[in-house]
Write a protein that holds these residues in place. Sequence first.
Motif, PDB file in Angstrom:
ATOM      1  N   TYR A 528       0.831  -1.214   0.000  1.00  0.00           N
ATOM      2  CA  TYR A 528       0.000   0.000   0.000  1.00  0.00           C
ATOM      3  C   TYR A 528       0.863   1.260   0.000  1.00  0.00           C
ATOM      4  N   VAL A 529       1.820   1.330   0.906  1.00  0.00           N
ATOM      5  CA  VAL A 529       2.640   2.543   0.980  1.00  0.00           C
ATOM      6  C   VAL A 529       3.571   2.637  -0.227  1.00  0.00           C
ATOM      7  N   SER A 530       3.969   1.489  -0.787  1.00  0.00           N
ATOM      8  CA  SER A 530       4.784   1.497  -1.999  1.00  0.00           C
ATOM      9  C   SER A 530       3.994   2.056  -3.169  1.00  0.00           C
ATOM     10  N   THR A 531       2.699   1.765  -3.216  1.00  0.00           N
ATOM     11  CA  THR A 531       1.848   2.271  -4.295  1.00  0.00           C
ATOM     12  C   THR A 531       1.767   3.791  -4.249  1.00  0.00           C
ATOM     13  N   ILE A 532       1.662   4.335  -3.061  1.00  0.00           N
ATOM     14  CA  ILE A 532       1.653   5.798  -2.921  1.00  0.00           C
ATOM     15  C   ILE A 532       3.018   6.368  -3.303  1.00  0.00           C
ATOM     16  N   ALA A 533       4.096   5.732  -2.838  1.00  0.00           N
ATOM     17  CA  ALA A 533       5.448   6.194  -3.163  1.00  0.00           C
ATOM     18  C   ALA A 533       5.718   6.117  -4.659  1.00  0.00           C
ATOM     19  N   ASN A 534       5.085   5.142  -5.338  1.00  0.00           N
ATOM     20  CA  ASN A 534       5.344   4.859  -6.749  1.00  0.00           C
ATOM     21  C   ASN A 534       4.341   5.555  -7.665  1.00  0.00           C
ATOM     22  N   GLN A 583       1.160  12.334  -0.964  1.00  0.00           N
ATOM     23  CA  GLN A 583       2.608  12.245  -0.775  1.00  0.00           C
ATOM     24  C   GLN A 583       3.117  13.421   0.057  1.00  0.00           C
ATOM     25  N   GLU A 584       2.599  14.600  -0.223  1.00  0.00           N
ATOM     26  CA  GLU A 584       3.007  15.766   0.557  1.00  0.00           C
ATOM     27  C   GLU A 584       2.522  15.643   1.998  1.00  0.00           C
ATOM     28  N   ALA A 597       4.835  12.014  13.505  1.00  0.00           N
ATOM     29  CA  ALA A 597       6.123  11.323  13.573  1.00  0.00           C
ATOM     30  C   ALA A 597       7.288  12.293  13.713  1.00  0.00           C
ATOM     31  N   ARG A 598       6.991  13.589  13.739  1.00  0.00           N
ATOM     32  CA  ARG A 598       8.053  14.607  13.728  1.00  0.00           C
ATOM     33  C   ARG A 598       8.989  14.480  14.915  1.00  0.00           C
ATOM     34  N   THR A 599       8.478  14.141  16.083  1.00  0.00           N
ATOM     35  CA  THR A 599       9.307  14.025  17.278  1.00  0.00           C
ATOM     36  C   THR A 599      10.382  12.967  17.108  1.00  0.00           C
ATOM     37  N   HIS A 600      10.033  11.892  16.432  1.00  0.00           N
ATOM     38  CA  HIS A 600      10.970  10.783  16.273  1.00  0.00           C
ATOM     39  C   HIS A 600      11.845  10.912  15.028  1.00  0.00           C
ATOM     40  N   TRP A 601      11.340  11.578  13.987  1.00  0.00           N
ATOM     41  CA  TRP A 601      12.018  11.563  12.699  1.00  0.00           C
ATOM     42  C   TRP A 601      12.503  12.933  12.236  1.00  0.00           C
ATOM     43  N   GLY A 602      12.255  13.970  13.015  1.00  0.00           N
ATOM     44  CA  GLY A 602      12.679  15.299  12.594  1.00  0.00           C
ATOM     45  C   GLY A 602      14.179  15.352  12.339  1.00  0.00           C
ATOM     46  N   ASN A 603      14.553  16.025  11.257  1.00  0.00           N
ATOM     47  CA  ASN A 603      15.957  16.168  10.861  1.00  0.00           C
ATOM     48  C   ASN A 603      16.620  14.837  10.521  1.00  0.00           C
ATOM     49  N   ASN A 604      15.822  13.820  10.245  1.00  0.00           N
ATOM     50  CA  ASN A 604      16.405  12.538   9.838  1.00  0.00           C
ATOM     51  C   ASN A 604      17.081  12.712   8.475  1.00  0.00           C
ATOM     52  N   PRO A 605      18.309  12.226   8.328  1.00  0.00           N
ATOM     53  CA  PRO A 605      19.047  12.476   7.078  1.00  0.00           C
ATOM     54  C   PRO A 605      18.505  11.710   5.874  1.00  0.00           C
ATOM     55  N   HIS A 606      17.605  10.748   6.102  1.00  0.00           N
ATOM     56  CA  HIS A 606      17.182   9.878   5.003  1.00  0.00           C
ATOM     57  C   HIS A 606      15.947  10.379   4.270  1.00  0.00           C
ATOM     58  N   GLN A 607      15.377  11.522   4.704  1.00  0.00           N
ATOM     59  CA  GLN A 607      14.226  12.128   4.028  1.00  0.00           C
ATOM     60  C   GLN A 607      13.072  11.126   3.904  1.00  0.00           C
ATOM     61  N   VAL A 608      12.555  10.717   5.060  1.00  0.00           N
ATOM     62  CA  VAL A 608      11.504   9.706   5.116  1.00  0.00           C
ATOM     63  C   VAL A 608      10.136  10.367   5.135  1.00  0.00           C
ATOM     64  N   ALA A 609       9.190   9.775   4.419  1.00  0.00           N
ATOM     65  CA  ALA A 609       7.788  10.187   4.454  1.00  0.00           C
ATOM     66  C   ALA A 609       6.948   8.968   4.807  1.00  0.00           C
ATOM     67  N   GLY A 610       5.771   9.190   5.399  1.00  0.00           N
ATOM     68  CA  GLY A 610       4.937   8.038   5.724  1.00  0.00           C
ATOM     69  C   GLY A 610       3.808   8.382   6.658  1.00  0.00           C
TER      70      GLY A 610
END
Length: 685
Positions: A528-534, A583-584, A597-610
């Motif tokens: 499901y999330v791959s479909t949105i990413a793709n 996606q946005e 998820a910002r508290t856990h992933w903020g400034n993460n270098p891998h540019q994760v969305a989800g």
Amino acid sequence: MKKKKKRAQLPFRLNLLFFVVFLMFSILIIQLGIVQILNGESYQTEIDRTIQDVTKIPVPRGKVFDRNHNVVVDNKPMYSITYTPQKGVQAKDKLEVAEKLAEFISMDDEKRIDAITPRNKREYWYLKNEEEAVKRLSEEEAADLKNAEQYNLILERITDEEIEGFTDEELEVIAIKRELDKASALTPQIVKNEDVTPEEYAMIAEHLSDLPGINATTDWDRVYPYEDVFNSFLGSITSQEQGILAEREQYYLARGYSRNDRVGRSGLEEQYEDVLRGRKEQIEYTTSKSGTVIDSTVIVPGERGKDLILTVDMDFQAEVDEIVGDELSKIIRAHPYANRHMEDALAVVMNPKTGEILAMSGQHYNRETGEVENAAFKTIYDAHRPGSSVKGATILAGYESGVIVPGQSFNDQKMKIRGTPAKGSYNNLGWVNDYDALRRSSNVYMFYIALRMGGEYNYSYDKAVDFDPAAFQEMRNYFHQFGLGVKTGIDFPFESTGYVGNERKAGLLMDYAIGQYDTFTTLQLAQYVSTIANDGYRVKPHLVQEIRNPVPYEDTLGSVYRRQETEVLNRIDMDNSEIRRVQEGFRQVFNASGGTARTHWGNNPHQVAGKTGTAENEVFVDGVKYDTENLSLVGYAPYNDPEVAFAIIVPNIGKNSGDSVNHKIGKRIMDAYFDSKEHENEDEE
């Protein structure tokens, strides 16, 4: 002057003709005499050669390699003693072979002795005491019975006392003969292969001339260099004792298998049986009418099975297993009372553009041993309510059904349908649009979508609603486009599609819209999330990247027999602009202020969305009901050009435990993935 008549020439020509005929008959008679007298016996043998039989000799199965061509499943040769009877071999002949064979091999292990049945013992007693046994059937009885019926009746009249007290040596002979009896004419049957010693092998090989039908050869067993890593998906094969699976016997026999052939019984061994099995060596035996083998010829050379190249990097898979198991152990030990009903943590990592599975990990906490066990199969077998992770599908369903438009806002405050409990978000969020609904995980926004799909546009607090139950199927149809609630198509013998609720009330569709009604597997969430990413293309996930032809060299891979190309199953029925809005929204969840998820992933270098998810659940332990939560997390990275997607479910964690195990697992997996990519790039340079 009169001419003379030429009468004298006619007798001469006749005589000459008679002489030629006589000469030809004489030659024919002499030739027949030579054929009959000098070569009669050899020609008679040729005449008797009227039967050709083909037997098939097993070959090693194909190997399995990971995406970096490291061996994952290999073959280990082992000694094997086989029996290939000629046609017409009698029970006494087999007993004689068994008695001779017992001088060279041991069959006295507990498993084989326990397998001996009372009938096996009676058949042995009959052969050793045939004259006495036959007397137990009168001539009158025999006259009314067929041979098989006579034999069975005689066996019945052998008493229990007569088959008791056999010596260990006699039991060993019975165990050997039991294996010999399984053999069909000209078809090899394993007599012993799991624990044949070098001494036994050498003795048999030395005395083959005294053991008709017996051969000392080599069999193969599967070995796993990575031990239990990914073992749930690699699967297993049957033993020689099991042979082909009884429930699919006709299927295998129709495809040229013998009953004692080893076949894949689960996982990739079963899924790719047709290529892993190889091509058996076929030998044509020419036999006389009496069943004696006169000649043999190899008509089809044997070839071991083709090799599988996985999509999985086994080092990365092992690292994901360690991460998931480690975080599962930590949370259970940190909250032993709150989490006494928690047992599993599941994760799937895949390439959203190609469908290649990069890792699938399921870890199970065994409370009796206190150890974490590999249970990767649960990623496709077990389904759970994922909570808000599915809200991307809900928003897109709202767009496409026309019940909302991009940018539309609703006032997020508690909602109530008459006769049902009030529902809401974790807080009253005020006015939220679609971006806000994803970033801040508004339940109420999804509730409005559900009610409107059911035809209710005039909702009022604590009032009855006008709701069309057909909206359930409409909403599910949209979810199916992402792979939620349907098979993902993975190249594996089985996958669950999850639970589908059968009640169709407005409040339950509201629950469905926030991932708290139907259940989905971790793999479905990853697709499901791959479909949105793709950009809306749902691709088929796969575990095998290539199939290679076998080669005789240990450290070499053969040519490509078949490559698994990217297979698009469908394109979701939504506009590109609408997909980009989701996606946005997913990007904001991980990176923008107020994102869940910002508290856990903020400034993460891998540019994760989800998207994050929490679903209310309940479990029963020893008859006691506990309220629990399922924590989920789906995502992809980098969000501007996704190359990896993931889904995580940690079911039945203590309610309001405050733990963020789903985020801890997700962050460590992303770190491990991008670290491995860096090392891979360094190696290439």
